[in-house]
Design an enzyme around this catalytic site. Structure first.
Site, short mmCIF file in Angstrom:
data_model
loop_
_atom_site.label_atom_id
_atom_site.label_comp_id
_atom_site.label_asym_id
_atom_site.label_seq_id
_atom_site.Cartn_x
_atom_site.Cartn_y
_atom_site.Cartn_z
N ASN A 12 1.09 -1.00 0.13
CA ASN A 12 -0.14 0.40 -0.31
C ASN A 12 1.06 1.23 -0.26
O ASN A 12 2.22 1.19 0.62
CB ASN A 12 -0.87 0.26 1.32
CG ASN A 12 -1.87 -0.67 1.62
OD1 ASN A 12 -2.02 -1.76 0.68
ND2 ASN A 12 -2.27 -1.15 2.62
N GLY A 40 1.31 -1.32 3.73
CA GLY A 40 1.26 -1.92 3.13
C GLY A 40 0.94 -3.70 3.98
O GLY A 40 2.31 -3.15 4.66
N GLY A 223 0.66 -4.76 22.51
CA GLY A 223 1.61 -3.33 22.10
C GLY A 223 1.83 -2.97 22.84
O GLY A 223 3.20 -3.70 23.46
N GLY A 226 4.38 -5.70 25.42
CA GLY A 226 5.18 -6.95 25.06
C GLY A 226 4.12 -8.23 24.24
O GLY A 226 3.28 -7.44 22.85
N ASP A 248 4.54 7.08 16.97
CA ASP A 248 3.53 6.26 15.85
C ASP A 248 4.22 4.89 15.18
O ASP A 248 5.16 3.95 15.26
CB ASP A 248 4.20 6.83 14.02
CG ASP A 248 3.62 6.40 13.00
OD1 ASP A 248 2.68 5.83 13.55
OD2 ASP A 248 3.76 6.71 11.64
N GLY A 253 3.54 -4.25 14.56
CA GLY A 253 2.59 -5.67 14.28
C GLY A 253 3.64 -6.08 13.34
O GLY A 253 4.21 -7.49 13.62
N ASP A 254 3.61 -5.48 12.45
CA ASP A 254 4.96 -6.29 11.10
C ASP A 254 6.39 -6.24 11.62
O ASP A 254 7.27 -6.87 11.29
CB ASP A 254 4.70 -5.16 9.81
CG ASP A 254 3.20 -4.85 9.46
OD1 ASP A 254 2.41 -5.87 9.08
OD2 ASP A 254 2.52 -3.66 9.16
N SER A 284 10.48 0.13 16.51
CA SER A 284 9.53 1.02 14.78
C SER A 284 9.15 2.12 15.15
O SER A 284 8.34 3.00 14.67
CB SER A 284 8.99 -0.06 14.48
OG SER A 284 8.22 -0.19 14.75
#
Ligand code: ATP
Ligand code: RIB
Length: 321
Positions: A12, A40, A223, A226, A248, A253-254, A284
């Site tokens: 995406n 994405g 979250g 952990g 952010d 999760g990715d 991240s």
């Protein structure tokens, strides 16, 4: 020779507005930033694993618009093999994202080209799929394609990691073919069709229910708390998140899934791979954007050494890189 990770999933362009908070239904607020980032769930996981230095191939679709070219170039620049990324007629996938000051977000995805990723396209990518060491997928592509991939994985005895996001109900037939399922709290509730209690006890019970559905191994993403590892009859283990200043959380999760996948593929234990995943995800969330926030192996190594010092035992796998 390392068997590659193969990601079958979405690609995406993320259109991201930064605001003080997420607006309520019917409310208009003034934002302060607008950015476009490559995103994405599939592409994020592929790019994150490649930035960690692991060989990755992506199977997916972009549209024949300007975004499509940009997204394909982004994958290639990050070191992802995009041989099986097709360009199809129409628009690329987009995600409209609002982020608040605390790093929280809400997201609307319009699948575009991702909605045309068919089982037939996977048949054409069979050569790369059957040589995978681990298959990663998510739910931003048609469910029939995910089901085809699960059958393929079972037939070829290749482990499949399913990130069941965005949240939806799934059949037991599909869940029984999954080696690792990695839902967050909302996704877990959707899969189990029930709410679970907050806190560790609720998470333990939810993981147990997922195992009862026939998934071989569960990794609940919790979250800033952990994650929780649940494997058959083994004792469940919660791994705490690293404490960071989140700006952010898009793609956390990715980042986590990619870190966990790379840890496993490098021969690390499940527990160490989960610590590694938490470190990748923690870094991240300290940066804006999905793919630009994914760290390199050297960044994760420096972060973990700094936080855990001599306890940074996951680095024992480094010699296998
Ligand atoms: P996404 O925002 O990409 O949808 P998710 O909801 O799938 O993420 P989360 O459980 O929110 O998944 O986050 C995944 C992992 O990221 C967590 O298990 C944790 O390790 C890490 N993480 C998320 N938020 C934070 C935070 N605020 N501080 C530190 N680590 C975090
Ligand atoms: O997981 C984060 C991703 O979800 C974003 O990059 C966005 O594209 C949506 O797919």
């Amino acid at each position: 020779m390392q068997k590659p990770i193969v990601v079958v999933g979405s690609i995406n362009l993320d259109l991201v507005v930064g605001a003080d908070r997420i607006p309520q239904v019917g409310e208009t607020i003034i934002g302060h930033t607008f950015n476009t980032f490559h995103g994405g769930k599939g592409a994020n996981q592929a790019v994150a694993a490649a930035k960690l230095g692991y060989p990755v191939s992506m199977v997916g679709n972009v549209g024949n618009d300007a975004f499509g070219t940009q997204l394909r170039n982004g994958l290639e620049d990050a070191g992802v093999d995009s041989t099986y990324v097709n360009t199809v007629e129409g628009a690329s996938g987009v995600a409209l994202i609002t982020t608040g000051r605390g790093g929280e977000n809400n997201i609307v995805v319009v699948p575009g080209a991702n909605g045309h990723l068919t089982p037939e396209q996977l048949e054409k990518a069979a050569t790369i799929l059957e040589h995978a060491g681990l298959l990663l997928t998510q739910l931003e592509i048609p469910l029939e394609t995910v089901e085809y991939l699960a059958q393929f994985a079972e037939r070829h005895n290749i482990p499949l990691m399913l990130d069941p996001a965005p949240a939806r109900e799934l059949s037991g037939k599909l869940l029984r073919k999954v080696s690792w399922i990695t839902p967050n709290e909302t996704e877990t509730e959707k899969l189990l069709r029930t709410n679970f209690e907050n806190g560790d006890q609720g998470a333990y019970a939810a993981a147990e229910c997922l195992l009862d559905c026939g998934v071989k191994n569960v990794l609940l993403k919790l979250g800033s708390r952990g994650c929780l590892i649940a494997q058959g009859t083994l004792a469940k283990e919660r791994v705490p998140a690293f404490s960071v200043n989140a700006v952010d959380t898009t793609g956390a999760g990715d980042a986590f899934n990619a870190g966990f996948a790379v840890g496993l593929m490098r021969g690390s234990t499940v527990a160490r791979s989960a610590i590694f995943a938490c470190a990748v995800a923690a870094i991240s969330v300290t940066h804006h954007g999905a793919q630009p926030s994914m760290p390199t192996w050297a960044e994760v190594k420096a972060f973990v050494n700094n936080r855990l010092g001599s306890e940074a035992s996951f680095l024992a796998v480094e010699s296998k890189v």
